[in-house]
Structure formats: C-alpha cells, structure tokens
Design a protein around this motif. Structure first.
Motif, PDB file in Angstrom:
ATOM      1  N   GLU A   1       0.837  -1.200   0.000  1.00  0.00           N
ATOM      2  CA  GLU A   1       0.000   0.000   0.000  1.00  0.00           C
ATOM      3  C   GLU A   1       0.878   1.258   0.000  1.00  0.00           C
ATOM      4  O   GLU A   1       1.962   1.249   0.578  1.00  0.00           O
ATOM      5  N   PRO A   2       0.385   2.350  -0.604  1.00  0.00           N
ATOM      6  CA  PRO A   2       1.204   3.560  -0.700  1.00  0.00           C
ATOM      7  C   PRO A   2       1.630   4.117   0.665  1.00  0.00           C
ATOM      8  O   PRO A   2       0.865   4.058   1.631  1.00  0.00           O
ATOM      9  N   LEU A   3       2.834   4.635   0.703  1.00  0.00           N
ATOM     10  CA  LEU A   3       3.361   5.343   1.879  1.00  0.00           C
ATOM     11  C   LEU A   3       4.007   6.616   1.365  1.00  0.00           C
ATOM     12  O   LEU A   3       4.508   6.642   0.231  1.00  0.00           O
ATOM     13  N   THR A   4       4.014   7.656   2.182  1.00  0.00           N
ATOM     14  CA  THR A   4       4.695   8.877   1.761  1.00  0.00           C
ATOM     15  C   THR A   4       5.574   9.414   2.888  1.00  0.00           C
ATOM     16  O   THR A   4       5.220   9.325   4.071  1.00  0.00           O
ATOM     17  N   ALA A   5       6.694   9.996   2.499  1.00  0.00           N
ATOM     18  CA  ALA A   5       7.597  10.618   3.467  1.00  0.00           C
ATOM     19  C   ALA A   5       7.050  12.000   3.828  1.00  0.00           C
ATOM     20  O   ALA A   5       6.543  12.717   2.959  1.00  0.00           O
ATOM     21  N   VAL A   6       7.122  12.358   5.099  1.00  0.00           N
ATOM     22  CA  VAL A   6       6.642  13.673   5.532  1.00  0.00           C
ATOM     23  C   VAL A   6       7.766  14.534   6.123  1.00  0.00           C
ATOM     24  O   VAL A   6       7.560  15.722   6.386  1.00  0.00           O
TER      25      VAL A   6
END
Ligand SMILES: O=C(O)C(=O)Cc1ccccc1
Length: 307
Positions: free
Chosen positions: A73-78
C-alpha cells in the motif's frame, strides 16, 4: 500519544534520527527489527509513522527502504533528517583485538569501516546484523566478538566496552533518514522542499532520457536517481527520483502530469522540507508567476480574446 516505529532495537542511528524527526510532538517510539517490518507497522496502522534510513553518503541507497516503500500500500515521506555517522567498535570487557574472531554489524555500517577492519581486525570473520544495535546485542549474547555500532549503543549495552571509538573510513559521512506515513497528510510547502517519486518507464528506446526531460524542461533540480529491479522481470527497472520542490509547486505538478502520461507506473513518495532548508534556484521560465501567466494567456486564447 502516537506510536512511531524505528529500525531497532534501541541504540541504532535510526532511533536517534527518529527522535529528531519527532522532536516537535509527544511520541512513543517502538522498535522494529527490520525496515520492512517498520513499514508494515505503518501500513497495518499499528503505528502512525516510521523512521527509516534512506541513503548514506558513502554507501548509497538503503535498498530495503527503497523496495519497502513501493512494495504494498502507498506510503509517503513527511520529513527528513541527516545525521553525521561515526562508529564505535564494541566488545565484551577484556576482549583484545587479537581475540576478535568475528565482527558484526548492519551491511551499511560494515561498508563504511571496511578499510579500518582490514587494517585492525584483518582475520575477523565479518557477520551481518539487521541493525547496528542488533549487532551490539549479538556481541552481548556471545554470538559475535565485536560490533560496529553507533556511539549511543554504549548506553543501551552497558556490559560492552569500546575497543575503538569514532572510526570511519571516510570522515564526515552522513546518512539521510525519512519519517514515513500513510498518505493523507501532506506537509505544507516551505519554499525549500524535496519531492520523491518512483516510476517504471516503458521498455522503449530513450525512455529514461524522456523521463528526465520531463524534469529538466521544467527547470527541476534532480538531487538523486536510483534504480532497483521491479522484481517482475529481468531487465525491468523502477527509477527513484528526488528533486527540489513541492508537489504544490506549479512546475512540479506539471512535471508529474507529464510523467503520469508517459510512464506505466508513477508513485508519489512525498513532498517534505529539506533538512538543510536550502531554497532551490528556480529559473524564471519555471517560476510560479511564469506558470500562472502562461495559464491565463492560454485561457484568453481559448476564449477567443487573444490571437
Ligand atoms: O540505524 C542503524 O543503526 C542501522 O543499522 C542502519 C544504519 C547503518 C549505518 C549507518 C546509518 C544507519
């Protein structure tokens, strides 16, 4: 209190980085044994976010992180942070260099002290561990004789002592770490941001050059390019790009729509403030004003008011 995973056990560089990345809010830091497990804990909503190592100035990308970001599933860096990296060699008390038959650490740590090991522990068998603190733990348990670990590991393994301190083949080595979340919260643009994406280009002549041209035509400064096999087929690669700018910036949005039209797969991996806060140099033709002006001009042409 939000739970934040990190590549553990306690005493890793990644724990230090994750503390820095979560300094602005109260968080409970929970160790994961591997990068894939830390990312899985985010995907399964066991934790809010995870701190993971991304790339090192000496050894390059951490493949487990690149692969883990796109597998599932998609993950994003913050957020990102950069730590200076130096190592201690930890042993059970009383162990001399001559008594070190095996030395253990994370592959990225071993790669950064290869010359030192060749010089001072040339006969030691080299063993790998899932993290630098896991290596210290292995030495404490008697499963190896020396661990290449973070200086802070001494606090977590007080039964061990330093055989050597502050070693590194290359001075000033640095590692970049990311704080990764499920998509949903996009950090606000700060004017000094980085965007990360992963793309799979079609298998055609010049495909990578055309992908790069989508960025260069819009005056986007690329700071990293990495390739990893897609694992589906021999010879098929996924390219990871980092570049200056935020997805909210016109030139970045424009480039992403171009890439989306051109590539079989485009994964947005996050827009987040750069750790050094250095603003990009944006050419006049790629500025927000230039994009706004050209969009307004097109609207006038389409409305029949300009020729
Ligand atoms: O965080 C750690 O301690 C790791 O094992 C990963 C790592 C290894 C070497 C440099 C930075 C991070």
């Amino acid at each position: 209190m939000p739970r934040i995973a990190f590549l553990g056990p306690p005493g890793t560089f990644t724990e230090q980085a994750t503390r820095a990345l979560t300094a602005d809010f109260d968080a409970e830091l929970v160790p994961s044994d591997t990068v894939p497990l830390a990312l899985e804990a985010v995907r399964s909503e066991d934790v809010l976010a995870a701190g993971v190592p991304m790339e090192n100035s000496v050894e390059g990308a951490v493949s487990a992180t690149l692969d883990g970001l796109v597998a599932g599933e998609p993950l994003t860096a913050v957020a990102e942070t950069v730590l200076p990296i130096r190592f201690h060699v930890l042993v059970r008390p009383g162990t001399s260099s001559e008594q070190v038959g095996s030395v253990i650490s994370h592959p990225h740590a071993l790669a950064q002290v290869r010359s030192w090991l060749g010089r001072y522990l040339p006969r030691a068998e080299v063993l790998t561990a899932s993290s630098t603190a896991a290596a210290a733990s292995a030495v404490q348990a008697g499963n190896a004789d020396a661990a290449v670990a973070a200086p802070v590991a001494v606090d977590h393994y007080p039964d061990l002592e330093a055989l050597a301190t502050d070693i590194a083949d290359v001075g000033d080595a640095q590692t970049r770490f990311l704080l990764v979340r499920r998509p949903g919260v996009l950090p606000q643009p700060t004017g000094a941001d980085r965007t990360s994406i992963a793309v799979v280009a079609h298998d055609e002549v010049g495909a990578l050059a055309e992908v790069l041209s989508e960025l260069s035509l819009r005056g986007i400064n690329l700071s990293r390019i990495e390739s990893r096999p897609t694992k589906d087929r021999l010879g098929e690669y996924r390219f990871f790009f980092d570049f200056d700018g935020h997805v909210a910036d016109a030139r970045i949005g424009d480039a992403l729509t171009g890439l989306r039209r051109r590539c079989g797969e485009v994964r947005f991996l996050g827009s987040y403030p750069k750790s050094d806060r250095s603003p990009p140099s944006v050419r006049p033709m790629a500025s927000e004003q230039a994009f706004q002006m050209s969009t307004e001009w097109l609207a006038e042409v389409r409305a029949g008011r300009l020729a």
